[in-house]
Each structure stands twice: as C-alpha cells, then as structure tokens.
Design an enzyme around this catalytic site. Structure first.
Site, PDB file in Angstrom:
ATOM      1  N   TRP A   1       0.864  -1.147  -0.144  1.00  0.00           N
ATOM      2  CA  TRP A   1      -0.170  -0.026  -0.003  1.00  0.00           C
ATOM      3  C   TRP A   1       0.862   1.299  -0.139  1.00  0.00           C
ATOM      4  CZ3 TRP A   1      -0.891  -4.431   2.925  1.00  0.00           C
ATOM      5  CH2 TRP A   1      -2.132  -5.048   2.510  1.00  0.00           C
TER       6      TRP A   1
ATOM      7  N   HIS B   1      -6.992   1.646   2.424  1.00  0.00           N
ATOM      8  CA  HIS B   1      -8.100   0.636   1.935  1.00  0.00           C
ATOM      9  C   HIS B   1      -9.120   0.888   3.102  1.00  0.00           C
ATOM     10  CE1 HIS B   1      -5.489  -2.312   4.377  1.00  0.00           C
ATOM     11  NE2 HIS B   1      -5.668  -1.324   5.299  1.00  0.00           N
TER      12      HIS B   1
ATOM     13  N   ARG C   1      -3.987   6.409  -2.360  1.00  0.00           N
ATOM     14  CA  ARG C   1      -2.590   5.713  -2.410  1.00  0.00           C
ATOM     15  C   ARG C   1      -1.871   6.820  -3.028  1.00  0.00           C
ATOM     16  NH1 ARG C   1      -3.873  -0.601  -3.322  1.00  0.00           N
ATOM     17  NH2 ARG C   1      -5.584  -0.755  -1.484  1.00  0.00           N
TER      18      ARG C   1
ATOM     19  N   GLN D   1     -13.503   1.815  -2.216  1.00  0.00           N
ATOM     20  CA  GLN D   1     -13.343   0.364  -1.835  1.00  0.00           C
ATOM     21  C   GLN D   1     -14.857  -0.069  -1.049  1.00  0.00           C
ATOM     22  OE1 GLN D   1     -10.229  -0.923   0.103  1.00  0.00           O
ATOM     23  NE2 GLN D   1      -8.942  -1.596  -1.487  1.00  0.00           N
TER      24      GLN D   1
ATOM     25  N   VAL E   1      -5.953 -11.979   6.596  1.00  0.00           N
ATOM     26  CA  VAL E   1      -6.763 -13.092   6.726  1.00  0.00           C
ATOM     27  C   VAL E   1      -5.649 -14.339   6.476  1.00  0.00           C
ATOM     28  CG1 VAL E   1      -8.817 -11.865   5.667  1.00  0.00           C
ATOM     29  CG2 VAL E   1      -7.171 -12.267   4.066  1.00  0.00           C
TER      30      VAL E   1
ATOM     31  N   ALA F   1     -13.742 -11.958   5.727  1.00  0.00           N
ATOM     32  CA  ALA F   1     -13.622 -10.368   5.192  1.00  0.00           C
ATOM     33  C   ALA F   1     -13.504 -10.418   3.754  1.00  0.00           C
ATOM     34  CB  ALA F   1     -12.649  -9.825   5.999  1.00  0.00           C
TER      35      ALA F   1
HETATM   36  N1  DAH Z   1      -7.636  -3.980   1.895  1.00  0.00           N
HETATM   37  C1  DAH Z   1      -7.331  -5.004   0.738  1.00  0.00           C
HETATM   38  C2  DAH Z   1      -6.606  -4.249  -0.555  1.00  0.00           C
HETATM   39  O1  DAH Z   1      -6.888  -2.865  -0.394  1.00  0.00           O
HETATM   40  C3  DAH Z   1      -8.469  -5.601   0.029  1.00  0.00           C
HETATM   41  C4  DAH Z   1      -8.894  -6.986   0.726  1.00  0.00           C
HETATM   42  C5  DAH Z   1      -8.512  -7.932   0.593  1.00  0.00           C
HETATM   43  C6  DAH Z   1      -9.743  -6.592   1.850  1.00  0.00           C
HETATM   44  C7  DAH Z   1      -8.792  -9.210   1.446  1.00  0.00           C
HETATM   45  C8  DAH Z   1     -10.302  -7.663   2.529  1.00  0.00           C
HETATM   46  C9  DAH Z   1      -9.632  -8.795   2.507  1.00  0.00           C
HETATM   47  O2  DAH Z   1     -11.156  -7.635   3.824  1.00  0.00           O
HETATM   48  O3  DAH Z   1      -9.884 -10.061   3.157  1.00  0.00           O
HETATM   49  O4  DAH Z   1      -6.133  -4.557  -1.290  1.00  0.00           O
END
Ligand code: DAH
Length: 356
Positions: free
Chosen positions: A164, A185, A211, A225, A268, A324
């Site tokens: 990120w 995010h 970003r 998002q 995760v 998630a």
């Molecule tokens: N936050 C991640 C991103 O910005 C996207 C994401 C991936 C969110 C997996 C989630 C997850 O909740 O389980 O790339």
C-alpha cells in the site's frame, strides 16, 4: 421648450394655449410630461408668468385676461392629467403585450442531475449485501496507522506495507512518528467495528481510499472500496464462498461461476482472490478484451479473519471466526459497462458521466 410670453392679449394667450397643447401631444413619457409641466404650469412657467404679468394692467383688461388666463390654466391642467393617463395606459398595454403568456407553449425541460456511476455501483453492491443481512457503515478517510496497518496484522517494518503506497499526513507525535495517513483501504473499519460491538457482526463499508500512486488506465490515487466483514460463532470458509457467490450472481447474472484462488493479505488466513467467469465471452477466453483471454475476471480479495486480528480487538479466536472481503466499485463498474480507463470516473467529463 417655449419661452414665456410677455405680451398680454387674448390673442397671445390663445397662441400660448395652442402651442402648449401641441407640445403636450408630443410628450411621450413621464420625463417629457414633467418638462412640459414645468415649462407651462411651473412657478416660472409660461402661463404663470403670463398671469403674474397681468398685475400691471388696468383693471378692465386685467379682469378679462385674468379670467381667460385661469380658464386656460385649468384646461391645460386637465389636459395634462388626461394625457398622462393615456400615456400610462399605452405603456401598460405595451408591457402586457410583451409579457403575454402563451400557455400553449411547451415547458422548458428541467435538467435533472444523476448519480455518479461510482455511486450507482456502490449502491447496487451495498443493496445486494443489505438484502443478505449486512448493514452499511462508513468510517474516517483520515486514519491512524494503528487501524490502517498495525491492528490488521501489518506491524512496523513489515514488508506487506509495501503493498500500500501511503499518503502520510504531515503531523508528528511526541515520539517523532507520523501516525496519521489517508487510509489506503477500507479494511481499518473491520477493526473499528469489532472494537465497538460484539458478534454477531455483518457489515459492509463503502468509502474513499487514497494511495501514493502514479495514475494510469487501471490506477487512481483516490478510489472507492467496499469492505465486508462477518464475525460470529461457527463461521466457516463455506459461508464466505456462499455469500460471495450469491453476491456475484446478483451483480453479474444468475449464470456466473466463481473461482477462488489463494492470495496473500496479512489480515486474513487463508486469503483468496475471487474471480467470476467472464460475462463478455462466457468464459471462452480467446480474443476477449474484458478478461484478456483468460476467461476469468478477478473481482475481489477475501479471506478468513486472521486470529491475530480477532485477538487484537479482544475477541477469543477459539470462539469466534469470520470472513472479510474487499472490492473496488470502479473496477466492478468498468467490468459491467466496458469502461477502459479508471481516470474517466473523476475527470468530470459530462460526455462520460451522462452515459450512466
Ligand atoms: N484491503 C485490501 C486491499 O486494499 C483488500 C482486501 C483483501 C480486503 C482481502 C479484505 C480482504 O477484507 O479479506 O487490497
């Protein structure tokens, strides 16, 4: 305008009256009328001067001319009133004529705005999840590093931070650290929601992210998002699959197939990316612009909430589990409508926006 007459004869007063009437007939607006009134009936007007001049005449003549003069005066005054009324009526008639309303004319169409394509897609996605029992919450765009990274199992110095590219806020705490940033995010809201409530949790979180990114056809430095989180006793990977599969079918049609592949996100375990079979070529691949020949389109990241994240907010990972997911509505809109450049969304070109 006429100079006051000095001669005092019945003839001269007749002439004066005639001239006055002629001029009055030519006076066409309020200003001209006033000028006329001053010139004849005003304190130094022709008629007044005439009447005043009578004082020097012998009685007999004064009586005769005085009567005549007064008569002329009142007839000019009456004429002035009559003429002004006529003029104002004429003006009124003209105004009414100009402003006449044609009730048979069709009305001017009102231009009504519309929802931005991102908003439309965000609403469509959140509606799909709402109908499956998720509530919709929002969170701050300026976030603490703690929520954006640490509590999501991305500690200081962890290589995953490189995933990120972060815009840091120009603010330092006493320790000289920069703890504030524009969220990269919507995942930090997982933590905020878990901190403030107890399971069962089912939420989706739409919102803007930022970003430090060079823009191109598929990257913007700000974008939306939608985060999702479900935590309860006994939630398994089957719940994740079932929920997201149902979502994909609602958004992209009953026929859609989905595919899950392993992916890595620090918060995760296991982590996956989810793809749908390409709706443009029906998974056929070969020459397809949308799926670039692969037959599959990635639409989101997901996974089972990491025990470390659950522990961080004080949940017992032996008791609670959850899943998630995170997806980008612009990307979904691009797929759905065949938009080839993410930059179209935020350049405010009406030719683009009006298509939705
Ligand atoms: N936050 C991640 C991103 O910005 C996207 C994401 C991936 C969110 C997996 C989630 C997850 O909740 O389980 O790339």
């Amino acid at each position: 305008m006429t100079q006051p007459t000095t001669q005092s004869t019945p003839q001269s007063i007749k002439e004066l009256e005639q001239r006055a009437l002629k001029e009055l007939a030519g006076a066409n607006d309020a200003d001209a009328l006033e000028r006329w009134r001053v010139a004849y009936l005003g304190r130094r007007g022709a008629l007044t001067t005439f009447l005043r001049g009578l004082a020097q005449l012998p009685l007999e003549q004064r009586r005769e001319l005085g009567a005549l003069g007064n008569q002329t005066k009142s007839s000019l005054e009456e004429e002035l009133v009559r003429h002004s009324q006529e003029i104002s009526q004429r003006l009124l008639a003209r105004t009414i004529d100009q402003e006449r309303l044609d009730v048979t004319l069709p009305g001017r169409p009102t231009t009504i705005g519309r929802l931005h394509p991102t908003t439309q897609v965000v609403r469509e996605i959140t509606a799909a999840f709402s109908s499956m029992g998720f509530s919709v919450v929002e969170g701050p765009e300026v976030e603490w590093e703690r929520y954006n990274f640490e509590m999501l199992n991305i500690p200081h110095g962890h290589p995953a931070r490189d995933m990120w590219n972060t815009l840091w806020i120009d603010y330092r705490d006493e320790a000289g650290r920069q703890p504030m940033l524009l969220r990269t995010h919507t995942s930090p809201m997982q933590v905020r929601v878990m901190e403030s409530t107890q399971p069962p949790i089912r939420v989706v979180v739409p919102g803007k992210c930022y970003r430090y990114e060079a823009t191109d056809a598929t990257h913007e430095w700000h974008f939306y998002q939608i985060e999702g989180l479900a935590v309860d006793e006994g939630i398994t990977f089957a719940d994740l699959k079932g929920t997201l599969y149902e979502f994909a079918r609602r958004l992209f049609g009953e026929e859609r197939k989905v595919r899950f592949r392993c992916d890595y996100f620090p918060f995760v375990e296991p982590g996956v990316d989810m793809s749908i079979d390409c709706f443009a070529c029906d998974g056929g691949g070969e020459g397809c612009r949308i799926c670039r020949d692969s037959g599959w389109i990635e639409i989101m990241g997901a996974g089972m909430v990491h025990p470390q994240v659950l522990k961080g907010v004080g949940y017992d990972p032996e008791k609670y589990t959850g899943f998630a997911f995170g997806l980008g509505p612009e990307r979904i809109a691009m797929l759905k409508y065949g938009i080839d450049d993410i930059r179209h969304f935020y350049t405010n070109d009406l030719r683009f926006l009006r298509q939705f």
